[in-house]
Design a protein around this motif. Structure first.
Motif, PDB file in Angstrom:
ATOM      1  N   LEU A  78     -15.436 -35.072  -9.394  1.00  0.00           N
ATOM      2  CA  LEU A  78     -16.947 -35.092  -9.036  1.00  0.00           C
ATOM      3  C   LEU A  78     -17.431 -33.913  -9.517  1.00  0.00           C
ATOM      4  O   LEU A  78     -18.897 -33.973  -9.749  1.00  0.00           O
ATOM      5  CB  LEU A  78     -16.863 -35.003  -7.598  1.00  0.00           C
ATOM      6  CG  LEU A  78     -16.088 -36.593  -6.785  1.00  0.00           C
ATOM      7  CD1 LEU A  78     -15.885 -36.041  -5.468  1.00  0.00           C
ATOM      8  CD2 LEU A  78     -16.996 -37.568  -6.988  1.00  0.00           C
ATOM      9  N   GLU A  79     -17.227 -32.708  -9.300  1.00  0.00           N
ATOM     10  CA  GLU A  79     -18.110 -31.546 -10.081  1.00  0.00           C
ATOM     11  C   GLU A  79     -18.350 -31.659 -11.335  1.00  0.00           C
ATOM     12  O   GLU A  79     -19.501 -31.163 -11.883  1.00  0.00           O
ATOM     13  CB  GLU A  79     -17.055 -30.185  -9.623  1.00  0.00           C
ATOM     14  CG  GLU A  79     -16.908 -30.035  -8.009  1.00  0.00           C
ATOM     15  CD  GLU A  79     -15.930 -29.035  -7.834  1.00  0.00           C
ATOM     16  OE1 GLU A  79     -15.431 -28.536  -8.727  1.00  0.00           O
ATOM     17  OE2 GLU A  79     -15.688 -28.753  -6.728  1.00  0.00           O
ATOM     18  N   ARG A  80     -17.416 -32.056 -12.283  1.00  0.00           N
ATOM     19  CA  ARG A  80     -17.923 -32.257 -13.542  1.00  0.00           C
ATOM     20  C   ARG A  80     -18.966 -33.490 -13.927  1.00  0.00           C
ATOM     21  O   ARG A  80     -19.809 -32.999 -14.577  1.00  0.00           O
ATOM     22  CB  ARG A  80     -16.454 -32.784 -14.413  1.00  0.00           C
ATOM     23  CG  ARG A  80     -17.162 -33.014 -15.901  1.00  0.00           C
ATOM     24  CD  ARG A  80     -15.772 -33.010 -16.549  1.00  0.00           C
ATOM     25  NE  ARG A  80     -15.038 -34.604 -16.392  1.00  0.00           N
ATOM     26  CZ  ARG A  80     -14.047 -35.071 -16.995  1.00  0.00           C
ATOM     27  NH1 ARG A  80     -13.447 -34.218 -17.953  1.00  0.00           N
ATOM     28  NH2 ARG A  80     -13.181 -36.179 -16.459  1.00  0.00           N
ATOM     29  N   LEU A  81     -18.889 -34.521 -12.749  1.00  0.00           N
ATOM     30  CA  LEU A  81     -20.245 -35.463 -12.939  1.00  0.00           C
ATOM     31  C   LEU A  81     -21.251 -34.526 -12.519  1.00  0.00           C
ATOM     32  O   LEU A  81     -22.540 -34.715 -13.090  1.00  0.00           O
ATOM     33  CB  LEU A  81     -19.680 -36.652 -12.111  1.00  0.00           C
ATOM     34  CG  LEU A  81     -20.907 -37.712 -12.029  1.00  0.00           C
ATOM     35  CD1 LEU A  81     -21.453 -38.068 -13.516  1.00  0.00           C
ATOM     36  CD2 LEU A  81     -20.446 -38.776 -11.002  1.00  0.00           C
ATOM     37  N   GLN A  82     -21.286 -33.940 -11.505  1.00  0.00           N
ATOM     38  CA  GLN A  82     -22.579 -33.199 -10.825  1.00  0.00           C
ATOM     39  C   GLN A  82     -23.046 -32.571 -11.872  1.00  0.00           C
ATOM     40  O   GLN A  82     -24.351 -32.310 -12.113  1.00  0.00           O
ATOM     41  CB  GLN A  82     -22.153 -32.259  -9.820  1.00  0.00           C
ATOM     42  CG  GLN A  82     -23.198 -31.533  -8.872  1.00  0.00           C
ATOM     43  CD  GLN A  82     -22.752 -30.834  -7.784  1.00  0.00           C
ATOM     44  OE1 GLN A  82     -21.916 -30.100  -7.972  1.00  0.00           O
ATOM     45  NE2 GLN A  82     -23.437 -30.890  -6.786  1.00  0.00           N
ATOM     46  N   GLN A 141     -30.963 -39.122 -11.910  1.00  0.00           N
ATOM     47  CA  GLN A 141     -29.903 -39.216 -10.762  1.00  0.00           C
ATOM     48  C   GLN A 141     -29.274 -38.148 -10.374  1.00  0.00           C
ATOM     49  O   GLN A 141     -28.492 -37.611 -11.619  1.00  0.00           O
ATOM     50  CB  GLN A 141     -29.013 -40.562 -10.998  1.00  0.00           C
ATOM     51  CG  GLN A 141     -29.929 -41.730 -11.414  1.00  0.00           C
ATOM     52  CD  GLN A 141     -30.729 -42.259 -10.308  1.00  0.00           C
ATOM     53  OE1 GLN A 141     -30.463 -42.076  -8.984  1.00  0.00           O
ATOM     54  NE2 GLN A 141     -31.758 -42.734 -10.394  1.00  0.00           N
ATOM     55  N   GLN A 142     -29.126 -37.434  -9.428  1.00  0.00           N
ATOM     56  CA  GLN A 142     -28.597 -36.300  -9.270  1.00  0.00           C
ATOM     57  C   GLN A 142     -27.339 -36.411  -7.880  1.00  0.00           C
ATOM     58  O   GLN A 142     -27.517 -37.175  -7.168  1.00  0.00           O
ATOM     59  CB  GLN A 142     -29.391 -35.100  -8.782  1.00  0.00           C
ATOM     60  CG  GLN A 142     -30.243 -34.665  -9.886  1.00  0.00           C
ATOM     61  CD  GLN A 142     -29.453 -34.171 -11.149  1.00  0.00           C
ATOM     62  OE1 GLN A 142     -28.612 -33.304 -11.067  1.00  0.00           O
ATOM     63  NE2 GLN A 142     -29.992 -34.471 -12.387  1.00  0.00           N
ATOM     64  N   LEU A 143     -26.370 -35.787  -7.907  1.00  0.00           N
ATOM     65  CA  LEU A 143     -25.183 -35.910  -6.928  1.00  0.00           C
ATOM     66  C   LEU A 143     -25.305 -34.585  -6.346  1.00  0.00           C
ATOM     67  O   LEU A 143     -24.815 -33.328  -7.118  1.00  0.00           O
ATOM     68  CB  LEU A 143     -24.000 -36.089  -7.937  1.00  0.00           C
ATOM     69  CG  LEU A 143     -22.860 -36.147  -6.964  1.00  0.00           C
ATOM     70  CD1 LEU A 143     -22.969 -37.411  -5.903  1.00  0.00           C
ATOM     71  CD2 LEU A 143     -21.488 -36.538  -7.660  1.00  0.00           C
TER      72      LEU A 143
END
Length: 304
Positions: A122-126, A136-138
């Motif tokens: 999740l942090e890598r995708l963010q 699109q941001q997470l």
């Protein structure tokens, strides 16, 4: 280069088991899937993705100039008098990144299966969403890498059994609504969306990786002779091999972006044209047939 170039976020949701091979055997598995060298997490190579897109566009569009602008021209051999053959190749203006794993389905005794991810993923995708300038941001609350989070409070009532691991101490993830909303734009149908809402969990990195290593499916495949044997028979040769794959309902994410601008002649962005072609021709569903075991669906102008 003027300004920061944007990217297109793409979701790849498997509807049947997917084998993205490496061409090399490892241990007892003759045909393993592609995995990141530093984490062991499965991924889909960018060459496979670009090849699927290229093959689809080649059969659907007659505009050769636009096709070559997206993907580059075919390598052609040219020969001048008295010279050896040479190749002429122009790279396309679009870059297709590898697809990284986002959600993986693990079996569970509490429900049919759970969708699992981990803080590292999740942090890598963010970070990638920021690096590649995606619209699109997470937004994630800080995740404790020693805690198991659930996004559905009903999963807190009993010990959650995931494969052969017992999750006895869990916490409800307060920022789960934003995460679920983000994931809904990457899956193909309402059924998958509902299952993610009900069964999404976040495992610590080490547990997630360990479960991946021990649960990736491996299937025995055979090529039989006319005598229905895998050994040699009357000059024929059969074969037996083991093939690894990721199961259905696995979600990967990737980015498509413009190649960095080098000269003023290359300043026009091809990404908006590419997105328009997808919308005009409903390419998302046809890509499933070309790539055979992947499906994609456009959910908004900036997410596929």
């Amino acid at each position: 280069m003027q300004g920061k170039q944007e990217s297109l976020l793409v979701g790849y949701y498997t509807i049947t088991p997917l084998h993205m091979g490496t061409g090399q055997a490892t241990g007892a598995v003759d045909l393993p899937i592609a995995k990141e060298a530093h984490t062991g997490i499965p991924f889909i190579p960018s060459t496979s993705l670009k090849g699927a897109w290229r093959d689809l566009f080649k059969t659907q569009f007659s505009d050769k100039d636009e096709f070559e602008s997206f993907f580059g021209n075919e390598i052609e051999q040219t020969r001048e008098p008295g010279q050896s053959a040479t190749t002429a190749h122009q790279a396309g203006k679009l870059i297709f990144n590898e697809a990284q794993l986002l959600l993986y389905p693990f079996r569970s005794l509490n429900t049919l299966y759970v969708y699992a991810t981990c803080p590292f993923i999740l942090e890598r995708l963010q970070n990638n969403l920021k690096y590649f300038n995606s619209r699109q941001q997470l937004t994630l609350d800080r995740l404790d890498n020693q805690t198991i989070y659930v996004c559905n409070k009903s999963l807190l009532h009993d010990n959650l059994i995931v494969e052969d691991y017992i999750c006895s101490e869990m916490e409800y993830y307060d920022h789960g609504e934003h995460l679920l909303e983000f994931l809904q734009n990457l899956v193909p149908d309402e059924y998958s969306t509902k299952r993610i809402e009900e069964n999404l969990i976040i495992l610590p990195d080490n547990i997630f990786i360990q479960l991946l290593e021990t649960t990736l499916p491996v299937q025995a495949r055979t090529k039989l002779t006319s005598a229905k044997t895998a050994s040699k028979y009357n000059g024929e040769s059969g074969n037996l091999w083991y093939e690894e794959y990721v199961p259905a309902d696995t979600l990967f994410v990737s980015f498509i972006m413009d190649r960095p601008i080098i000269t003023d002649e290359q300043s026009d962005s091809d990404l908006p044209k590419f997105k328009n072609r997808i919308k005009e021709q409903n390419i998302s569903m046809r890509l499933m047939q070309k790539f055979r075991r992947l499906t994609k669906r456009e959910k908004s102008k900036d997410i596929i």
